[in-house]
Enzyme design. Structure first.
Site, PDB file in Angstrom:
ATOM      1  N   GLY A  71      36.813   7.280  23.233  1.00 54.92           N
ATOM      2  CA  GLY A  71      36.996   8.008  24.476  1.00 54.92           C
ATOM      3  C   GLY A  71      38.417   8.444  24.736  1.00 54.92           C
TER       4      GLY A  71
ATOM      5  N   CYS B   5       7.072  22.791  28.370  1.00 57.27           N
ATOM      6  CA  CYS B   5       7.425  23.938  27.543  1.00 57.27           C
ATOM      7  C   CYS B   5       6.188  24.832  27.364  1.00 57.27           C
ATOM      8  CB  CYS B   5       7.952  23.475  26.185  1.00 57.27           C
ATOM      9  SG  CYS B   5       8.246  24.840  25.038  1.00 57.27           S
TER      10      CYS B   5
ATOM     11  N   CYS C  36       5.334  24.778  23.338  1.00 59.23           N
ATOM     12  CA  CYS C  36       4.880  23.596  22.593  1.00 59.23           C
ATOM     13  C   CYS C  36       4.340  22.515  23.510  1.00 59.23           C
ATOM     14  CB  CYS C  36       6.016  23.042  21.734  1.00 59.23           C
ATOM     15  SG  CYS C  36       7.273  22.168  22.688  1.00 59.23           S
TER      16      CYS C  36
ATOM     17  N   CYS D 185      11.540  25.119  25.503  1.00 54.24           N
ATOM     18  CA  CYS D 185      12.525  24.161  25.016  1.00 54.24           C
ATOM     19  C   CYS D 185      13.835  24.881  24.707  1.00 54.24           C
ATOM     20  CB  CYS D 185      12.045  23.501  23.721  1.00 54.24           C
ATOM     21  SG  CYS D 185      10.690  22.362  23.922  1.00 54.24           S
TER      22      CYS D 185
ATOM     23  N   CYS E 188      11.181  22.487  19.234  1.00 49.20           N
ATOM     24  CA  CYS E 188      10.016  23.230  19.692  1.00 49.20           C
ATOM     25  C   CYS E 188       9.167  23.656  18.477  1.00 49.20           C
ATOM     26  CB  CYS E 188      10.484  24.440  20.491  1.00 49.20           C
ATOM     27  SG  CYS E 188       9.191  25.215  21.474  1.00 49.20           S
TER      28      CYS E 188
END
Lengths: 293, 261, 236
Positions: free
Chosen positions: A32, A241, A244, A266, A272
């Site tokens: 970080g 979606c 899909c 998606c 997808c």
């Protein structure tokens, strides 16, 4: 695709790659923490992923399989250009399939398919400093990180709740890495934040214009900042979606005609497609698929 | 309120600050005891703001020491403690009120966030509790709790100054530094702020160092005065004694130059 | 004789006016006295003899050039002429009360809170302080409808009585009174004399300036005579 001659492997010279790898080692050692590095001019403008490309160029090897996504999609101009760039200057294999890739460079998304140990995810970062909104002086933000003075990050979230009744920040949502450094996860949707937590893959972040690198080593704790009475939450959709039928993926709203017709699909195009290949079909049906294409 | 007045809260020992060959302040020494309000008076350029900055750990003196009675470790040189401890001290046990509220407030975020910031800085993580405490403090400085979600940019100068006070007092500091806290305010607004400050000093047992060029302000607020001229302290004493029986020629001039102290 | 509460020795006070050619005004030259608990010492002399200057010096409002002003505070002596400021303030807060003729008006503060302020400074709760302040304001005949108003709008007499209430609200062991009954009507003058008598009865030592011969005769225990140039020194 033919490999161009006259360039070093992966475009950057070896000394530069070594310098960047040394900076990355430090970044991995201090999760970080933003490590300054000597960012090079790249053959594309700032804001197009110069930081991510330099990281990719420094860690890529001839046996790597590269995937590049932009907002989750493999087929946008930026993703296609960077993929072709490395195919030509490094001669590496490329793929659009998340599980096949050893190295994934991304702008603004984490793939839906969970990453595994051994993979590397490289993020393109525009503004690496999460404290920048409150403090313009670099000397001061570095001091704030050093002394763990992170109260102002909660001021921002407090203000969100005051104005919107909830934490409205939805991109680049600040996280605390390894209980120590507050970090900007780059403008990924906060939907993706939980994926960063204890991810088996190595996560590397490159900011070319700001000349900063940082990293989250595999299996590292990554916590999204929040309040006890306003806990961190990811976005949810009432829809699935259209293509899909996925209910667990990040959805983009797509306008499909001139009459205001819209559907949700998606954002991760590879995820997808895999679902559709596995036989899943969304409420949009085959017609929706045609409209989307 | 029972305070141990024998032990100083803040001690200046020969504090001098030079800017090259220019004198900021020279050889200033005094003790400030718990519950005391010290006024620093003098004309523009007399070094009073330089001295305040040296005392409040904003500007390291060229020579001399500034000691503070920390809660845990007792009397400590504020310029010798670690930077982490010093910054923690400044945002918890001290308050610093700027003359211009714009320098002491975040003008773009709500009054509640301004007041709550110190609480969040020391680990408060419950939005409802932080907002409630901020609202309570805004009420104590006579700001309508309805305005807790409004940014200070929409407030009058006097209200902004009171938000700044609340922002500093929310961690219950023992010592507050103020630079011309009533400067730039209308007379009636000044009076209200002074009255509020007097009440808070009494109720919270606050100590304060107040820089001002307005002797009337010191009469109402300060227990003791330091009169500065050319960077040096020319006279110190009880406020009423310095104002009613000034000893130094410059103090006499200062006192006789005002209409009604 | 009971133990002294305030003892003055060799007190000298002059004023140097630096901005008026450095003129020196010698006002007090060698003041000595003691005042015991329950006594009232009356400073007596013509105008210009330095009575007010002496009283202000006792309160450390004026800074003497020499001598000591010892006040019994918490059973020990504190020299007001040399004590550090926080000690002087502590003596003023708890031991040494001051009544001046004029109220220094604080903007916006209601009369009852002006009176209550010394008690608040000693840690009394707002309710308790207001209750005791109300009692005194009532004794001094300030109508209750005025208590919640700032005294800046009051008449001179009303302001003086608010100031008296403020000075008597805490039972100071030593009281300094500068013309407390000037410009009061007969009834209020009686009340103030009662307050002074009550203070003496509870053991307070009082030093005061009273122009009114009747008040002097009633509350005074002894006179301290002051001529011009006390102690024989010349006045500039």
């Amino acid at each position: 695709m033919s490999v161009v001659t006259g360039y070093n492997f992966a475009y950057l010279d070896e000394q530069t790659k070594r310098m960047i790898r040394r900076a990355l080692l430090k970044a991995v050692a201090v999760p970080g923490y933003q490590v300054p590095f000597g960012s090079r001019e790249m053959p594309l403008p700032y804001g197009w992923g110069t930081g991510g490309i330099q990281v990719t160029a420094s860690v890529i090897g001839p046996d790597d399989v590269l995937k590049v996504i932009d907002q989750g999609a493999d087929d946008t101009t930026n993703a296609v250009s960077i993929r072709r760039f490395f195919a030509r200057v490094a001669g590496v294999a490329t793929t659009e399939r998340t599980p096949e890739a050893t190295l994934i460079q991304t702008r603004h998304r984490i793939p839906e398919t969970p990453l595994r140990a051994g993979q590397i995810l490289v993020y393109q970062v525009p503004i690496p400093e999460p404290l920048r909104w409150v403090e313009p002086r670099e000397t001061e933000t570095r001091k704030m990180h050093a002394l763990i003075e992170y109260g102002v990050m909660h001021v921002k979230l407090y203000e969100d709740i005051t104005r919107h009744g909830r934490i409205a920040t939805s991109y680049d949502y600040p996280v605390l890495v390894n209980d120590r450094y507050v970090m900007a996860p780059s403008p990924i949707p906060k939907f993706d934040n939980p994926k960063m937590h204890r991810m088996p893959a190595l996560q590397l972040f490159g900011a070319g214009r700001e000349k900063r690198l940082y990293a989250v080593p595999p299996y590292t704790k990554v916590e999204s900042l929040d309040f006890e009475d306003h806990p961190f939450e990811v976005q949810r959709w009432d829809d699935v979606c259209a293509l899909c039928g996925a209910a667990d993926s990040y959805l983009d709203e797509v306008i499909v005609d001139d009459r205001g017709g819209r559907m949700y699909v998606c954002s991760d195009s590879d995820y997808c497609r895999e679902r559709r290949e596995a036989g899943h079909l969304g409420p949009g049906g085959p017609a929706g698929l045609e409209a989307a294409e | 309120m029972t305070v141990d007045t024998a032990k100083p809260l803040l001690r200046a020992e020969g504090v001098s600050k030079f800017f090259g060959r220019q004198v900021g302040c020279r050889e200033v020494s005094f003790d400030l005891h718990p519950g005391e309000v010290l006024g620093i008076v003098g004309e523009s350029g007399s070094g009073k703001t330089t001295l305040l900055n040296c005392l409040s750990a904003q500007l390291e003196p060229t020579s001399g020491r500034v000691l503070y009675d920390t809660r845990v470790e007792g009397l400590q040189d504020v310029y010798r403690m670690s930077e982490a401890s010093r910054r923690l001290l400044i945002r918890t046990d001290w308050g610093i009120v700027r003359q211009n509220p714009r320098d002491g407030l975040r003008m773009g975020v709500s009054a509640g966030a301004n007041v709550g910031e110190r609480l969040m800085a020391v680990g408060a993580r419950h939005y409802g509790h932080i907002r409630a405490e901020a609202t309570d403090w805004l009420a104590r400085v006579e700001i309508d709790p309805e305005r807790v979600d409004d940014p200070p940019a929409t407030f009058s100068g006097g209200m902004q100054q009171r938000v700044q006070l609340a922002r500093n007092l929310v961690t219950r500091p023992r010592l507050v530094f103020m630079d011309e806290p009533t400067g730039g305010l209308d007379v009636s607004v000044q009076a209200r702020l002074l009255d509020l400050l007097r009440g808070l000093v009494t109720d919270l047992g606050l100590s304060a160092v107040v820089v001002t060029h307005d002797l009337a302000v010191t009469r109402l607020l300060a227990h003791r005065l330091v009169v500065m001229k050319g960077g040096a302290v020319v006279e110190t004493g009880l406020t009423d004694q310095v104002l009613d029986d000034p000893q130094h020629p410059y103090s006499q001039l200062l006192v006789s130059s005002i209409l009604q102290p | 004789m009971p133990e002294p509460m305030i003892a003055v020795r060799g007190l000298r006070k002059s004023f140097t006016l630096h901005n008026q050619g450095g003129a020196v005004l010698r006002v007090l030259g060698g003041v000595d006295f003691e005042v015991a608990a329950g006594e009232c010492l009356v400073l007596h002399g013509p105008s210009g003899a330095g009575k007010s200057t002496l009283l202000r010096s006792l309160y450390a409002n004026y800074l003497p050039q020499a001598g000591e002003i010892r006040v019994r505070h918490d059973g020990a002596w504190v020299d007001m002429a040399t004590a550090p400021p926080h000690r002087v303030l502590d003596v003023r807060r708890r031991t040494l009360g001051w009544v001046s003729q004029f109220l220094r008006v604080v903007p916006r503060v209601p009369a009852i809170d002006v009176v209550a302020e010394p008690l608040r400074g000693l840690g009394a709760s707002p309710d308790e302080a207001r209750a005791r302040s109300g009692d005194l304001l009532a004794r001094l005949r300030i109508p209750e409808r005025l208590w919640r108003l700032a005294p800046s709008t009051f008449s001179g007499g009303e302001q003086q009585r608010v100031n008296l209430a403020r000075s008597f609200v805490h039972p100071y062991p030593v009281l300094l009174l500068d013309e407390p009954t000037a410009s009061l009507d007969v009834a209020n003058r009686e009340t103030v004399m009662d307050l002074i008598e009550e203070a003496k009865a509870r053991g307070a030592a009082v030093v005061g300036i009273f122009h009114d011969a009747e008040v002097r005769a009633r509350v005074g225990t002894r006179l301290y005579e002051m001529a011009e140039a006390v102690g024989g020194e010349a006045v500039a």
